[in-house]
Enzyme design. Structure first.
Site, PDB file in Angstrom:
ATOM      1  N   ALA A  83      15.184  10.804  -5.390  1.00  0.00           N
ATOM      2  CA  ALA A  83      14.974  10.793  -3.932  1.00  0.00           C
ATOM      3  C   ALA A  83      13.521  11.096  -3.590  1.00  0.00           C
ATOM      4  CB  ALA A  83      15.886  11.826  -3.274  1.00  0.00           C
ATOM      5  N   TYR A 147       1.869  12.777  -1.294  1.00  0.00           N
ATOM      6  CA  TYR A 147       2.781  12.091  -2.223  1.00  0.00           C
ATOM      7  C   TYR A 147       2.278  12.208  -3.664  1.00  0.00           C
ATOM      8  CZ  TYR A 147       5.580   8.084  -3.956  1.00  0.00           C
ATOM      9  OH  TYR A 147       6.433   7.244  -4.650  1.00  0.00           O
TER      10      TYR A 147
HETATM   11  N1  CAA Z   1      -8.331   1.983  -0.514  1.00  0.00           N
HETATM   12  C1  CAA Z   1      -9.468   2.075   0.205  1.00  0.00           C
HETATM   13  N2  CAA Z   1      -9.493   2.039   1.529  1.00  0.00           N
HETATM   14  C2  CAA Z   1      -8.322   1.887   2.172  1.00  0.00           C
HETATM   15  C3  CAA Z   1      -7.090   1.786   1.487  1.00  0.00           C
HETATM   16  C4  CAA Z   1      -7.144   1.818   0.100  1.00  0.00           C
HETATM   17  N3  CAA Z   1      -6.028   1.696  -0.630  1.00  0.00           N
HETATM   18  N4  CAA Z   1      -6.104   1.654   2.395  1.00  0.00           N
HETATM   19  C5  CAA Z   1      -6.714   1.673   3.606  1.00  0.00           C
HETATM   20  N5  CAA Z   1      -8.029   1.809   3.454  1.00  0.00           N
HETATM   21  C6  CAA Z   1      -9.054   1.847   4.493  1.00  0.00           C
HETATM   22  C7  CAA Z   1      -8.861   0.756   5.521  1.00  0.00           C
HETATM   23  O1  CAA Z   1      -9.472  -0.451   5.068  1.00  0.00           O
HETATM   24  C8  CAA Z   1      -9.556   1.327   6.725  1.00  0.00           C
HETATM   25  O2  CAA Z   1     -10.960   1.202   6.573  1.00  0.00           O
HETATM   26  P1  CAA Z   1     -11.908   0.913   7.809  1.00  0.00           P
HETATM   27  O3  CAA Z   1     -11.809   2.125   8.682  1.00  0.00           O
HETATM   28  O4  CAA Z   1     -13.275   0.726   7.202  1.00  0.00           O
HETATM   29  O5  CAA Z   1     -11.373  -0.337   8.454  1.00  0.00           O
HETATM   30  C9  CAA Z   1      -9.181   2.777   6.578  1.00  0.00           C
HETATM   31  O6  CAA Z   1      -8.902   3.037   5.239  1.00  0.00           O
HETATM   32  C10 CAA Z   1      -7.911   3.048   7.327  1.00  0.00           C
HETATM   33  O7  CAA Z   1      -8.287   3.774   8.334  1.00  0.00           O
HETATM   34  P2  CAA Z   1      -7.277   3.917   9.548  1.00  0.00           P
HETATM   35  O8  CAA Z   1      -7.809   5.025  10.417  1.00  0.00           O
HETATM   36  O9  CAA Z   1      -7.015   2.596  10.183  1.00  0.00           O
HETATM   37  O10 CAA Z   1      -5.994   4.413   8.805  1.00  0.00           O
HETATM   38  P3  CAA Z   1      -4.590   4.648   9.412  1.00  0.00           P
HETATM   39  O11 CAA Z   1      -4.530   6.024   9.965  1.00  0.00           O
HETATM   40  O12 CAA Z   1      -4.194   3.530  10.306  1.00  0.00           O
HETATM   41  O13 CAA Z   1      -3.725   4.613   8.094  1.00  0.00           O
HETATM   42  C11 CAA Z   1      -2.814   3.675   6.086  1.00  0.00           C
HETATM   43  C12 CAA Z   1      -3.489   3.401   7.438  1.00  0.00           C
HETATM   44  C13 CAA Z   1      -1.585   4.576   6.295  1.00  0.00           C
HETATM   45  C14 CAA Z   1      -3.775   4.343   5.153  1.00  0.00           C
HETATM   46  C15 CAA Z   1      -2.397   2.289   5.564  1.00  0.00           C
HETATM   47  O14 CAA Z   1      -3.566   1.561   5.265  1.00  0.00           O
HETATM   48  C16 CAA Z   1      -1.537   2.359   4.323  1.00  0.00           C
HETATM   49  O15 CAA Z   1      -0.328   2.529   4.438  1.00  0.00           O
HETATM   50  N6  CAA Z   1      -2.135   2.190   3.143  1.00  0.00           N
HETATM   51  C17 CAA Z   1      -1.374   2.104   1.900  1.00  0.00           C
HETATM   52  C18 CAA Z   1      -1.237   3.426   1.225  1.00  0.00           C
HETATM   53  C19 CAA Z   1      -0.408   3.206   0.001  1.00  0.00           C
HETATM   54  O16 CAA Z   1      -0.771   2.453  -0.892  1.00  0.00           O
HETATM   55  N7  CAA Z   1       0.775   3.825  -0.072  1.00  0.00           N
HETATM   56  C20 CAA Z   1       1.665   3.590  -1.155  1.00  0.00           C
HETATM   57  C21 CAA Z   1       3.034   3.406  -0.600  1.00  0.00           C
HETATM   58  S1  CAA Z   1       4.188   2.788  -1.784  1.00  0.00           S
HETATM   59  C22 CAA Z   1       4.557   4.116  -2.730  1.00  0.00           C
HETATM   60  O17 CAA Z   1       4.133   5.202  -2.516  1.00  0.00           O
HETATM   61  C23 CAA Z   1       5.474   3.869  -3.906  1.00  0.00           C
HETATM   62  C24 CAA Z   1       4.815   4.214  -5.161  1.00  0.00           C
HETATM   63  O18 CAA Z   1       5.120   5.258  -5.733  1.00  0.00           O
HETATM   64  C25 CAA Z   1       3.845   3.280  -5.769  1.00  0.00           C
END
Ligand code: CAA
Length: 240
Positions: A83, A147
């Site tokens: 979970a 996480y």
């Molecule tokens: N690497 C580098 N930069 C990243 C990034 C990454 N992986 N993801 C987002 N960014 C950057 C964006 O490009 C943006 O840059 P700019 O400001 O220059 O445009 C910035 O970070 C995001 O800023 P925001 O203020 O817009 O961010 P937000 O508050 O809207 O949040 C977020 C957005 C939640 C980070 C969204 O981008 C996201 O969900 N990212 C993915 C995170 C991720 O990979 N999670 C894994 C989930 S799956 C899982 O967890 C299962 C597993 O075990 C593998």
């Protein structure tokens, strides 16, 4: 008598695939779930696997839940702590509540899940503990300080439990999935998801069944000498 396996978060995503794989391997499976009654009931109707509702973040609920499973199916010999939730945010935006929710469910939830069944495993001189960690616990991940901390913590948990359980015939191992095609990964914004897939040498997301097969092996009698280890299944995204 078939060994009894408890899978937390066992009615959806990777957990559902694990529950089904363990049932197919001949175990009596109990699938815990937290809140989605519709999904749990559909899973039960489809698979015949009984579902049990409790919150892994609550120790007393876990204790009572495990006792109920044992009353229904028999002693729990296998526990798969699967979970987990995400509350992704860049660190400067992450709230204490987002930190706390993820720690309570993903990390304390593992303690709460394993602790009530551990004494029985010690007494019976057999046990299998598998914790579902993540590639992001191995390498860290943008927007996942919470996480990643829990998933790295899982590795410390199994390495410690392995040392405590080895003489009692108990193994504890972690599986570190990469990005798997589940609701959790599909919730990542499409553009971000595409850029993640581009970093996976296999060129695709993994399937839940690919993780379930790792778990089925680790809980088998054949895996008795594999203890405290980590299996990475991530399409060559990272070598942890
Ligand atoms: N690497 C580098 N930069 C990243 C990034 C990454 N992986 N993801 C987002 N960014 C950057 C964006 O490009 C943006 O840059 P700019 O400001 O220059 O445009 C910035 O970070 C995001 O800023 P925001 O203020 O817009 O961010 P937000 O508050 O809207 O949040 C977020 C957005 C939640 C980070 C969204 O981008 C996201 O969900 N990212 C993915 C995170 C991720 O990979 N999670 C894994 C989930 S799956 C899982 O967890 C299962 C597993 O075990 C593998």
């Amino acid at each position: 008598m078939a060994r009894v396996a408890l899978v937390t978060g066992g009615s959806r995503g990777i957990g559902a695939a694990i529950s089904k794989a363990l049932k197919a391997a001949g175990y009596a499976v109990a699938a815990n779930y937290a809140g989605n009654d519709d999904a749990a009931n559909a899973f039960k109707a489809e698979t015949g696997i009984p579902v049990y509702k409790w919150n892994v973040a609550d120790y007393e609920e876990c204790k009572a839940g495990a006792a109920q499973v044992e009353a229904d199916l028999g002693p729990i010999d296998i526990v798969v702590a699967n979970a987990g939730i995400t509350r992704d945010a860049p660190f400067h935006k992450m709230t204490p509540e987002q930190w706390r929710q993820v720690i309570d469910t993903n990390l304390t939830g593992v303690f709460n899940t394993v602790h009530p069944v551990w004494p029985g495993m010690r007494e019976r001189k057999f046990g299998r503990v598998v914790v579902i960690s993540s590639v992001n616990g191995q390498k860290g991940q943008f927007a996942q300080v919470n996480y990643a901390a829990t998933k790295a913590g899982d590795i410390g948990i199994v390495r410690s439990l392995a040392q405590e359980g080895a003489r009692a015939g108990i193994t504890a191992n972690a599986v570190c999935p990469g990005y798997i095609a589940t609701e959790m990964v599909m919730a990542v914004p499409e553009k971000v998801r595409e850029s993640i897939i581009a970093q996976i040498p296999a060129g695709r997301l993994g399937e839940p069944e690919e993780i379930a097969r790792c778990v089925a092996f680790l809980v088998s009698d054949d895996a008795g000498f594999i203890n405290g280890s980590t299996i990475s299944a991530n399409g060559a995204q990272f070598f942890g």
